[in-house]
Design a protein around this motif. Structure first.
Motif, PDB file in Angstrom:
ATOM      1  N   ARG A 192      -0.268   8.835   2.249  1.00  0.00           N
ATOM      2  CA  ARG A 192       0.677   8.343   3.269  1.00  0.00           C
ATOM      3  C   ARG A 192       0.063   7.190   4.060  1.00  0.00           C
ATOM      4  O   ARG A 192       0.742   6.205   4.367  1.00  0.00           O
ATOM      5  N   LEU A 193      -1.211   7.296   4.397  1.00  0.00           N
ATOM      6  CA  LEU A 193      -1.875   6.212   5.119  1.00  0.00           C
ATOM      7  C   LEU A 193      -1.948   4.949   4.272  1.00  0.00           C
ATOM      8  O   LEU A 193      -1.733   3.837   4.780  1.00  0.00           O
ATOM      9  N   ASP A 194      -2.233   5.103   2.989  1.00  0.00           N
ATOM     10  CA  ASP A 194      -2.272   3.932   2.092  1.00  0.00           C
ATOM     11  C   ASP A 194      -0.904   3.269   2.007  1.00  0.00           C
ATOM     12  O   ASP A 194      -0.798   2.032   2.006  1.00  0.00           O
ATOM     13  N   GLU A 195       0.150   4.084   1.934  1.00  0.00           N
ATOM     14  CA  GLU A 195       1.508   3.530   1.881  1.00  0.00           C
ATOM     15  C   GLU A 195       1.839   2.789   3.172  1.00  0.00           C
ATOM     16  O   GLU A 195       2.415   1.693   3.138  1.00  0.00           O
ATOM     17  N   ALA A 196       1.469   3.358   4.311  1.00  0.00           N
ATOM     18  CA  ALA A 196       1.722   2.691   5.591  1.00  0.00           C
ATOM     19  C   ALA A 196       0.936   1.389   5.690  1.00  0.00           C
ATOM     20  O   ALA A 196       1.456   0.376   6.175  1.00  0.00           O
ATOM     21  N   ARG A 197      -0.297   1.393   5.217  1.00  0.00           N
ATOM     22  CA  ARG A 197      -1.120   0.185   5.231  1.00  0.00           C
ATOM     23  C   ARG A 197      -0.487  -0.888   4.343  1.00  0.00           C
ATOM     24  O   ARG A 197      -0.441  -2.064   4.724  1.00  0.00           O
ATOM     25  N   ALA A 198       0.031  -0.497   3.189  1.00  0.00           N
ATOM     26  CA  ALA A 198       0.666  -1.467   2.288  1.00  0.00           C
ATOM     27  C   ALA A 198       1.925  -2.049   2.934  1.00  0.00           C
ATOM     28  O   ALA A 198       2.170  -3.258   2.839  1.00  0.00           O
ATOM     29  N   ARG A 199       2.703  -1.224   3.612  1.00  0.00           N
ATOM     30  CA  ARG A 199       3.903  -1.726   4.303  1.00  0.00           C
ATOM     31  C   ARG A 199       3.510  -2.691   5.415  1.00  0.00           C
ATOM     32  O   ARG A 199       4.142  -3.730   5.605  1.00  0.00           O
ATOM     33  N   ALA A 200       2.449  -2.368   6.145  1.00  0.00           N
ATOM     34  CA  ALA A 200       1.992  -3.240   7.228  1.00  0.00           C
ATOM     35  C   ALA A 200       1.509  -4.581   6.676  1.00  0.00           C
ATOM     36  O   ALA A 200       1.795  -5.630   7.253  1.00  0.00           O
ATOM     37  N   ARG A 201       0.814  -4.545   5.558  1.00  0.00           N
ATOM     38  CA  ARG A 201       0.374  -5.802   4.935  1.00  0.00           C
ATOM     39  C   ARG A 201       1.559  -6.644   4.493  1.00  0.00           C
ATOM     40  O   ARG A 201       1.540  -7.866   4.596  1.00  0.00           O
TER      41      ARG A 201
END
Length: 126
Positions: free
Chosen positions: A94-103
């Motif tokens: 979930r954190l990786d997905e949120a980081r990808a969305r933020a990028r």
């Protein structure tokens, strides 16, 4: 020299003590400490197995039941560790997905001109 039953009792007690520490590590969510403790307990398990194989007649029913309970407790702890690892893996995902969305959103916000700083109205009165 101690009898096999006395040695087995001592080893089972040490394994129970290790199990309590493993439970504490799992309750704290500390999988690494759990694994370290479990590795330290392996020689105990090996020695218990050797004693029970070498002198099965010297093992009374209470020791057998205690051993079965320990085996079941170790199995349950492994299942709890597996659930802990799955939960951790899901959280990381979930954190990786949120980081990808933020990028993906960063260029949108970085390319907009920023507004010049203006003092709040209540400071302008002076």
């Amino acid at each position: 020299m101690k009898s096999a039953a006395a040695t087995l009792r001592r080893l089972l007690q040490a394994l129970e003590d290790s199990g309590f520490r493993e439970d504490g590590a799992l309750s704290a969510g500390d999988g690494l400490t759990f694994l370290t403790l479990a590795q330290r307990a392996e020689p105990l398990v090996t020695r218990i197995a050797e004693l029970t194989a070498a002198e099965p007649a010297s093992i009374d029913l209470s020791l057998r039941e205690r051993g079965r309970a320990l085996v079941e407790a170790r199995r349950e702890r492994r299942q709890r560790l597996t659930r802990l690892l799955e939960t951790t893996r899901d959280e990381i995902s979930r954190l990786d997905e949120a980081r990808a969305r933020a990028r993906a959103l960063r260029p949108t916000y970085a390319s907009k001109p920023s507004a010049p700083f203006s003092a709040p109205a209540f400071n302008a009165c002076g």
